[in-house]
Motif scaffolding. Structure first.
Motif, PDB file in Angstrom:
ATOM      1  N   UNK B  64      18.218 -10.655  -3.985  1.00  0.00           N
ATOM      2  CA  UNK B  64      18.518  -9.287  -4.033  1.00  0.00           C
ATOM      3  C   UNK B  64      19.004  -8.849  -5.270  1.00  0.00           C
ATOM      4  N   UNK B  65      19.518  -9.677  -5.941  1.00  0.00           N
ATOM      5  CA  UNK B  65      20.183  -9.623  -7.448  1.00  0.00           C
ATOM      6  C   UNK B  65      19.035  -9.128  -8.239  1.00  0.00           C
ATOM      7  N   UNK B  66      17.993 -10.053  -8.250  1.00  0.00           N
ATOM      8  CA  UNK B  66      16.758  -9.465  -9.250  1.00  0.00           C
ATOM      9  C   UNK B  66      16.068  -8.436  -8.629  1.00  0.00           C
ATOM     10  N   UNK B  67      15.981  -8.224  -7.285  1.00  0.00           N
ATOM     11  CA  UNK B  67      15.441  -6.923  -6.810  1.00  0.00           C
ATOM     12  C   UNK B  67      16.218  -5.488  -7.265  1.00  0.00           C
ATOM     13  N   UNK B  68      17.547  -5.848  -7.395  1.00  0.00           N
ATOM     14  CA  UNK B  68      18.267  -4.579  -7.808  1.00  0.00           C
ATOM     15  C   UNK B  68      18.172  -4.410  -9.497  1.00  0.00           C
ATOM     16  N   UNK B  69      18.079  -5.548  -9.908  1.00  0.00           N
ATOM     17  CA  UNK B  69      17.979  -5.060 -11.548  1.00  0.00           C
ATOM     18  C   UNK B  69      16.495  -4.470 -11.805  1.00  0.00           C
ATOM     19  N   UNK B  70      15.508  -4.965 -10.879  1.00  0.00           N
ATOM     20  CA  UNK B  70      14.248  -4.529 -11.177  1.00  0.00           C
ATOM     21  C   UNK B  70      14.105  -3.270 -10.369  1.00  0.00           C
ATOM     22  N   UNK B  71      15.107  -2.640  -9.752  1.00  0.00           N
ATOM     23  CA  UNK B  71      15.095  -1.572  -8.856  1.00  0.00           C
ATOM     24  C   UNK B  71      13.786  -1.379  -8.140  1.00  0.00           C
ATOM     25  N   UNK B  72      13.526  -2.581  -7.319  1.00  0.00           N
ATOM     26  CA  UNK B  72      12.378  -2.654  -6.460  1.00  0.00           C
ATOM     27  C   UNK B  72      12.936  -3.716  -5.332  1.00  0.00           C
ATOM     28  N   UNK B  73      12.936  -3.172  -4.069  1.00  0.00           N
ATOM     29  CA  UNK B  73      13.629  -3.840  -3.109  1.00  0.00           C
ATOM     30  C   UNK B  73      12.876  -4.303  -1.894  1.00  0.00           C
ATOM     31  N   UNK B  74      12.786  -5.535  -1.724  1.00  0.00           N
ATOM     32  CA  UNK B  74      11.883  -6.188  -0.529  1.00  0.00           C
ATOM     33  C   UNK B  74      12.371  -6.160   0.774  1.00  0.00           C
ATOM     34  N   UNK B  87       7.303  -8.017  -0.017  1.00  0.00           N
ATOM     35  CA  UNK B  87       7.181  -7.007  -1.071  1.00  0.00           C
ATOM     36  C   UNK B  87       6.094  -6.245  -0.714  1.00  0.00           C
ATOM     37  N   UNK B  88       6.399  -4.907  -0.997  1.00  0.00           N
ATOM     38  CA  UNK B  88       5.380  -4.051  -1.024  1.00  0.00           C
ATOM     39  C   UNK B  88       5.992  -2.570  -1.723  1.00  0.00           C
ATOM     40  N   UNK B  89       5.131  -1.569  -1.798  1.00  0.00           N
ATOM     41  CA  UNK B  89       5.906  -0.462  -2.600  1.00  0.00           C
ATOM     42  C   UNK B  89       5.843   0.779  -1.583  1.00  0.00           C
ATOM     43  N   UNK B  90       7.137   1.067  -1.043  1.00  0.00           N
ATOM     44  CA  UNK B  90       7.159   2.055  -0.322  1.00  0.00           C
ATOM     45  C   UNK B  90       6.424   3.459  -0.673  1.00  0.00           C
ATOM     46  N   UNK B  91       6.566   3.760  -2.096  1.00  0.00           N
ATOM     47  CA  UNK B  91       6.192   5.167  -2.232  1.00  0.00           C
ATOM     48  C   UNK B  91       4.532   5.189  -2.267  1.00  0.00           C
ATOM     49  N   UNK B  93       2.943   3.129  -0.268  1.00  0.00           N
ATOM     50  CA  UNK B  93       2.393   2.646   0.983  1.00  0.00           C
ATOM     51  C   UNK B  93       1.415   1.394   1.014  1.00  0.00           C
ATOM     52  N   UNK B  94       1.767   0.436   0.017  1.00  0.00           N
ATOM     53  CA  UNK B  94       0.800  -0.640  -0.297  1.00  0.00           C
ATOM     54  C   UNK B  94       1.380  -1.567  -1.439  1.00  0.00           C
ATOM     55  N   UNK B  95       0.339  -2.082  -1.932  1.00  0.00           N
ATOM     56  CA  UNK B  95       0.523  -3.033  -3.073  1.00  0.00           C
ATOM     57  C   UNK B  95       0.429  -2.420  -4.166  1.00  0.00           C
ATOM     58  N   UNK B  96       1.511  -2.646  -5.393  1.00  0.00           N
ATOM     59  CA  UNK B  96       1.509  -2.241  -6.722  1.00  0.00           C
ATOM     60  C   UNK B  96       1.634  -3.612  -7.443  1.00  0.00           C
ATOM     61  N   UNK B  97       1.295  -3.424  -8.887  1.00  0.00           N
ATOM     62  CA  UNK B  97       1.442  -4.655  -9.605  1.00  0.00           C
ATOM     63  C   UNK B  97       3.144  -5.447  -9.590  1.00  0.00           C
ATOM     64  N   UNK B  98       3.798  -4.213  -9.378  1.00  0.00           N
ATOM     65  CA  UNK B  98       5.242  -4.671  -9.237  1.00  0.00           C
ATOM     66  C   UNK B  98       5.539  -5.642  -8.272  1.00  0.00           C
ATOM     67  N   UNK B  99       4.716  -5.561  -7.140  1.00  0.00           N
ATOM     68  CA  UNK B  99       4.914  -6.715  -6.011  1.00  0.00           C
ATOM     69  C   UNK B  99       4.671  -7.877  -6.343  1.00  0.00           C
TER      70      UNK B  99
END
Lengths: 112, 112
Positions: B64-74, B87-91, B93-99
């Protein structure tokens, strides 16, 4: 604080009785916002909303701490903006009074 | 540490490209133990096992700490004995390299 919230879980054995449907109908009224779901096993489920991630992490940790003290462990689903808590009794594959006690304690935590 | 694990998430906009199936086939090899699931939205999912509850809480908090630092929340699902991370990218609705980057970082956390 409700009677349920101030109760402690008792040891749940594999031959412990499940809460009857009539008991569920009464107990569910004491735990605001909780639904009975059935995915093959009856469970109690509630979503708690948060406007920031750190509050949701804090709530998850408080529920986990309470769970460990009661030696009764729920499913805690942490996402951005919400935490979903699901209580059921693994040993009896259903609902025990412990689940209603812990749901009531979860509601108390959410008020703090 | 893999190249993915040492990368940082980029801002994901609603018009950002999803990772193609060919890219998924390559990237999934770099993140040991992760599966692509599809519940209408493609997501990365992995279960991490723990022999005690406090270790699973600690792992959940580090993710959760890492997620918040990356501003990407699983989605982090804490249960007795295991933590499931999705992990997925809500915006988009699928997979981004961020995931894939965050999945690799999650694996690094699990090794510590």
């Amino acid at each position: 604080m409700s009677d349920l919230a101030s109760s402690a879980c008792e040891a749940c054995r594999i031959d412990a009785p499940r809460v009857s449907d009539d008991e569920v109908s009464l107990l569910i009224k004491e735990i605001e916002g909780w639904d009975v779901i059935d995915d093959g096993v009856k469970k109690l489920k509630k979503e708690f909303s948060f406007s920031n991630y750190s509050d949701s992490i804090d709530f998850s940790n408080k529920v986990a701490d309470m769970a460990d003290k009661e030696d009764h462990h729920p499913q805690i689903i942490l996402e951005w903006g919400k935490v979903t808590v699901v209580w059921w009794s693994h040993k009896i594959k259903g609902l025990h009074k412990n689940d209603f006690i812990c749901a009531a304690k979860t509601n108390e935590i959410s008020k703090n």
